[in-house]
Design a protein around this motif. Structure first.
Motif, short mmCIF file in Angstrom:
data_model
loop_
_atom_site.label_atom_id
_atom_site.label_comp_id
_atom_site.label_asym_id
_atom_site.label_seq_id
_atom_site.Cartn_x
_atom_site.Cartn_y
_atom_site.Cartn_z
N LEU A 156 0.82 -1.20 0.00
CA LEU A 156 0.00 0.00 0.00
C LEU A 156 0.86 1.27 0.00
N VAL A 157 0.36 2.28 -0.68
CA VAL A 157 0.96 3.61 -0.67
C VAL A 157 0.59 4.30 0.64
N PHE A 158 1.49 5.15 1.13
CA PHE A 158 1.19 5.95 2.31
C PHE A 158 0.99 7.40 1.90
N GLU A 159 -0.22 7.91 2.09
CA GLU A 159 -0.51 9.32 1.81
C GLU A 159 -0.26 10.11 3.09
N VAL A 160 0.66 11.05 3.02
CA VAL A 160 1.05 11.83 4.20
C VAL A 160 0.05 12.97 4.38
N GLU A 180 10.73 0.55 0.82
CA GLU A 180 9.85 -0.16 -0.11
C GLU A 180 8.43 0.40 -0.13
N THR A 181 8.13 1.34 0.76
CA THR A 181 6.80 1.95 0.81
C THR A 181 6.87 3.33 0.18
N ASN A 182 5.98 3.60 -0.78
CA ASN A 182 5.93 4.90 -1.43
C ASN A 182 5.14 5.90 -0.57
N PHE A 183 5.70 7.07 -0.38
CA PHE A 183 5.08 8.16 0.37
C PHE A 183 4.62 9.21 -0.63
N VAL A 184 3.36 9.59 -0.58
CA VAL A 184 2.84 10.60 -1.48
C VAL A 184 2.38 11.80 -0.66
#
Length: 300
Positions: A156-160, A180-184
């Motif tokens: 899962l993507v992490f939306e900040v 390995e986790t994408n932060f948007v």
């Protein structure tokens, strides 16, 4: 016509779900950010969104949770999936759900969200100026930090959301600890603080984000500059984002219908187009920002 992915929009059905900020008393916290939002305290369905899209070639869209009932965040995701499977004809292609990483049953909740095929990420409230207790900082919460690893486990993507300037150092460390986790970061990664010191810190921070391959910034949220925002007002911030992040780590969104209070849908995208032109972003790099990066990050 250019293919577009809207990486930040909302729909809501006040009959199907409970949205406290839309159905109860007007939220002072929301008003501080958006101003009078009475015009959007009504149903906004996928059919309305498609009408607002008009002739633009929006081939996919990512729905970011709309602060539905915090006691049952899964219900909103299930409803969105039913929309995608029905009248939405696939839209929303991506769903970013409300997160509760401090919950004892966090993994159970995430698994329930992930039972919906279009689930792609979690948006987790971070700053106590919204709904969290005034003395709560998730980045100092050991349970929250342990549960954060569940995002990678479930891809899962992490939306900040609403990280304060004081939290940024810990957010950067979190990105480094979880490569390995994408932060948007939505809305140009700006906080609600716009004083000179906060803007200087923002400029420093986005340069660090640009050095981290798992960090992305959305060109979105122009309405947060006020109902009378202009291209010239947002231009320096967009240029700084593009300069810091490069074409591989930027995506675009509309923040509709929240930003409908300030501009037609088409004007938001015209602003994206104009500023990409002004930044000299053309060809394959332009396609990355308008479409390809969103497709890759949200696995659309």
């Amino acid at each position: 016509m250019e293919k577009l992915i809207d990486c930040h929009f909302h729909i809501w059905d006040l009959d199907a779900n409970y949205y406290p900020w839309l159905t109860d008393n007007v939220s002072e916290n929301v008003t501080k950010i958006t101003g009078d939002y009475s015009s959007i305290r009504r149903n906004y369905l996928v059919e309305d969104f498609r009408k607002d899209i008009g002739d633009l070639n929006v081939v996919a869209a990512v729905h970011v949770q709309a602060d539905a009932d915090p006691k049952d965040s899964v219900k909103e995701t299930q409803w969105l999936q039913s929309v995608a499977d029905g009248s939405g004809n696939g839209m929303p292609q991506g769903i970013v759900a409300r997160g509760a990483l401090n919950a004892d049953n966090a993994e159970e909740i995430i698994e329930a969200h992930c039972a919906c095929p279009n689930m792609r990420g979690m948006r987790v409230e971070m700053h106590p100026g919204l709904n969290a207790p005034a003395d709560y900082n998730p980045l100092k919460d050991e349970k929250w930090l342990r549960n954060f690893a569940l995002l990678q486990k479930h891809d899962l993507v992490f939306e900040v959301r609403a990280a304060s300037p004081e939290q940024t150092k810990d957010v950067i460390q979190l990105m480094r600890d979880h490569p390995e986790t994408n932060f948007v970061f939505p809305h140009l990664a700006l906080s609600i603080w716009r004083d000179e010191e906060a803007i200087a810190a923002w400029k420093r921070n986005i340069k660090i984000f640009g050095e981290l391959p798992n960090a992305y910034i959305k060109l979105s949220g122009y309405g947060l500059f006020g109902l009378g925002w202009t291209t010239e007002m947002v231009r320096p911030y967009v240029m700084d984002v593009i300069d810091a992040m490069g074409p591989d780590q930027v995506v675009c969104g509309s923040n509709y219908p929240v930003d409908s209070m300030a501009a037609p849908y088409s004007r938001i995208w015209e602003t994206h187009f104009q500023l990409l032109d002004d930044a000299g972003i053309t060809g394959a790099d332009r396609a990355k920002i308008l479409h390809d990066n969103g497709k890759r990050v949200y696995k659309l």
